[in-house]
Scaffold this motif. Sequence first.
Motif, PDB file in Angstrom:
ATOM      1  N   ILE A 133      12.560 -19.295  -8.786  1.00 34.10           N
ATOM      2  CA  ILE A 133      12.489 -17.828  -8.886  1.00 34.10           C
ATOM      3  C   ILE A 133      12.143 -17.238  -7.530  1.00 34.10           C
ATOM      4  O   ILE A 133      12.766 -16.282  -7.073  1.00 34.10           O
ATOM      5  N   LEU A 134      11.157 -17.827  -6.863  1.00 34.98           N
ATOM      6  CA  LEU A 134      10.735 -17.331  -5.550  1.00 34.98           C
ATOM      7  C   LEU A 134      11.900 -17.332  -4.570  1.00 34.98           C
ATOM      8  O   LEU A 134      12.072 -16.388  -3.799  1.00 34.98           O
ATOM      9  N   GLU A 135      12.702 -18.366  -4.607  1.00 33.57           N
ATOM     10  CA  GLU A 135      13.822 -18.502  -3.668  1.00 33.57           C
ATOM     11  C   GLU A 135      14.797 -17.332  -3.752  1.00 33.57           C
ATOM     12  O   GLU A 135      15.419 -16.954  -2.756  1.00 33.57           O
ATOM     13  N   LYS A 136      14.912 -16.712  -4.919  1.00 34.82           N
ATOM     14  CA  LYS A 136      15.804 -15.563  -5.101  1.00 34.82           C
ATOM     15  C   LYS A 136      15.382 -14.370  -4.253  1.00 34.82           C
ATOM     16  O   LYS A 136      16.186 -13.489  -3.968  1.00 34.82           O
ATOM     17  N   TYR A 137      14.110 -14.341  -3.881  1.00 34.74           N
ATOM     18  CA  TYR A 137      13.564 -13.187  -3.170  1.00 34.74           C
ATOM     19  C   TYR A 137      13.420 -13.425  -1.670  1.00 34.74           C
ATOM     20  O   TYR A 137      12.890 -12.575  -0.961  1.00 34.74           O
ATOM     21  N   LYS A 138      13.927 -14.545  -1.198  1.00 33.46           N
ATOM     22  CA  LYS A 138      13.812 -14.865   0.233  1.00 33.46           C
ATOM     23  C   LYS A 138      14.697 -13.943   1.059  1.00 33.46           C
ATOM     24  O   LYS A 138      15.872 -13.764   0.761  1.00 33.46           O
ATOM     25  N   ILE A 139      14.079 -13.358   2.095  1.00 34.82           N
ATOM     26  CA  ILE A 139      14.823 -12.441   2.969  1.00 34.82           C
ATOM     27  C   ILE A 139      14.884 -12.947   4.409  1.00 34.82           C
ATOM     28  O   ILE A 139      15.570 -12.364   5.241  1.00 34.82           O
ATOM     29  N   GLY A 140      14.161 -14.013   4.706  1.00 34.51           N
ATOM     30  CA  GLY A 140      14.178 -14.525   6.070  1.00 34.51           C
ATOM     31  C   GLY A 140      13.094 -15.548   6.287  1.00 34.51           C
ATOM     32  O   GLY A 140      12.541 -16.104   5.329  1.00 34.51           O
ATOM     33  N   ARG A 182       0.842  -1.210   0.000  1.00 35.04           N
ATOM     34  CA  ARG A 182       0.000   0.000   0.000  1.00 35.04           C
ATOM     35  C   ARG A 182       0.868   1.248   0.000  1.00 35.04           C
ATOM     36  O   ARG A 182       1.915   1.291   0.629  1.00 35.04           O
ATOM     37  N   GLY A 183       0.416   2.226  -0.733  1.00 37.40           N
ATOM     38  CA  GLY A 183       1.146   3.483  -0.821  1.00 37.40           C
ATOM     39  C   GLY A 183       2.487   3.358  -1.513  1.00 37.40           C
ATOM     40  O   GLY A 183       3.385   4.145  -1.285  1.00 37.40           O
ATOM     41  N   GLY A 184       2.623   2.331  -2.347  1.00 36.14           N
ATOM     42  CA  GLY A 184       3.878   2.142  -3.067  1.00 36.14           C
ATOM     43  C   GLY A 184       4.969   1.493  -2.231  1.00 36.14           C
ATOM     44  O   GLY A 184       6.118   1.444  -2.652  1.00 36.14           O
ATOM     45  N   GLY A 185       4.605   0.999  -1.054  1.00 35.28           N
ATOM     46  CA  GLY A 185       5.579   0.357  -0.173  1.00 35.28           C
ATOM     47  C   GLY A 185       5.969  -1.023  -0.644  1.00 35.28           C
ATOM     48  O   GLY A 185       5.466  -1.521  -1.659  1.00 35.28           O
ATOM     49  N   PRO A 186       6.887  -1.639   0.087  1.00 39.86           N
ATOM     50  CA  PRO A 186       7.360  -2.970  -0.303  1.00 39.86           C
ATOM     51  C   PRO A 186       6.264  -4.033  -0.215  1.00 39.86           C
ATOM     52  O   PRO A 186       5.303  -3.886   0.539  1.00 39.86           O
ATOM     53  N   VAL A 187       6.445  -5.087  -1.001  1.00 39.53           N
ATOM     54  CA  VAL A 187       5.503  -6.206  -1.009  1.00 39.53           C
ATOM     55  C   VAL A 187       6.242  -7.445  -0.519  1.00 39.53           C
ATOM     56  O   VAL A 187       7.148  -7.944  -1.178  1.00 39.53           O
ATOM     57  N   TRP A 188       5.857  -7.872   0.671  1.00 38.99           N
ATOM     58  CA  TRP A 188       6.397  -9.102   1.240  1.00 38.99           C
ATOM     59  C   TRP A 188       5.283 -10.118   1.287  1.00 38.99           C
ATOM     60  O   TRP A 188       4.108  -9.777   1.384  1.00 38.99           O
ATOM     61  N   MET A 189       5.651 -11.379   1.231  1.00 36.80           N
ATOM     62  CA  MET A 189       4.669 -12.441   1.442  1.00 36.80           C
ATOM     63  C   MET A 189       5.366 -13.639   2.064  1.00 36.80           C
ATOM     64  O   MET A 189       6.595 -13.711   2.099  1.00 36.80           O
ATOM     65  N   ILE A 190       4.553 -14.531   2.556  1.00 35.56           N
ATOM     66  CA  ILE A 190       5.048 -15.735   3.224  1.00 35.56           C
ATOM     67  C   ILE A 190       4.735 -16.930   2.342  1.00 35.56           C
ATOM     68  O   ILE A 190       3.635 -17.034   1.804  1.00 35.56           O
ATOM     69  N   TYR A 191       5.709 -17.827   2.227  1.00 37.30           N
ATOM     70  CA  TYR A 191       5.480 -19.122   1.576  1.00 37.30           C
ATOM     71  C   TYR A 191       6.168 -20.172   2.447  1.00 37.30           C
ATOM     72  O   TYR A 191       7.383 -20.138   2.618  1.00 37.30           O
ATOM     73  N   LYS A 192       5.353 -21.066   2.990  1.00 38.33           N
ATOM     74  CA  LYS A 192       5.849 -22.144   3.868  1.00 38.33           C
ATOM     75  C   LYS A 192       6.844 -21.612   4.888  1.00 38.33           C
ATOM     76  O   LYS A 192       7.963 -22.112   5.022  1.00 38.33           O
ATOM     77  N   ASP A 193       6.453 -20.575   5.601  1.00 42.25           N
ATOM     78  CA  ASP A 193       7.206 -19.945   6.690  1.00 42.25           C
ATOM     79  C   ASP A 193       8.440 -19.179   6.240  1.00 42.25           C
ATOM     80  O   ASP A 193       9.158 -18.626   7.055  1.00 42.25           O
ATOM     81  N   GLY A 194       8.696 -19.115   4.937  1.00 43.78           N
ATOM     82  CA  GLY A 194       9.756 -18.258   4.430  1.00 43.78           C
ATOM     83  C   GLY A 194       9.169 -16.885   4.140  1.00 43.78           C
ATOM     84  O   GLY A 194       7.993 -16.762   3.785  1.00 43.78           O
TER      85      GLY A 194
END
Length: 114
Positions: free
Chosen positions: A66-73, A13-25
């Motif tokens: 591809i998703l794995e490249k974006y994992k931050i934690g 929202r408001g142009g902020g970052p987009v994070w999501m969860i996949y299997k606790d990643g």
Amino acid sequence: MYTIADVATRNGRGGGPVWMIYKDGVYDVTSYIPQHPGGDVMLEEAGKDATKAFNEVDHTSDAAKILEKYKIGEIVDEEKKYDENGKKKKRVVAATDGNAPRSCMNRITCGLLG
């Protein structure tokens, strides 16, 4: 390590970052959205656990790579929903104390049956 609440604040929202969860990643997919074949459909899962939505779509085998490249934690241990093998944890329902007060519906049902 992030909490589910941390991820929820990164919902695009408001142009902020987009994070999501996949299997606790936890994944920061902000820069991938313009490249995603489905376009902005990822925004529907922004700030949420996208595991079910990801699995329901017929992704190619490359999608997980591809998703794995974006994992931050990862999600903090006490909020994790999956085991170390990526299998959904079974929910354990605590047994109630035999001396615990019964609910109204329980009393009515017991009264009718008794």
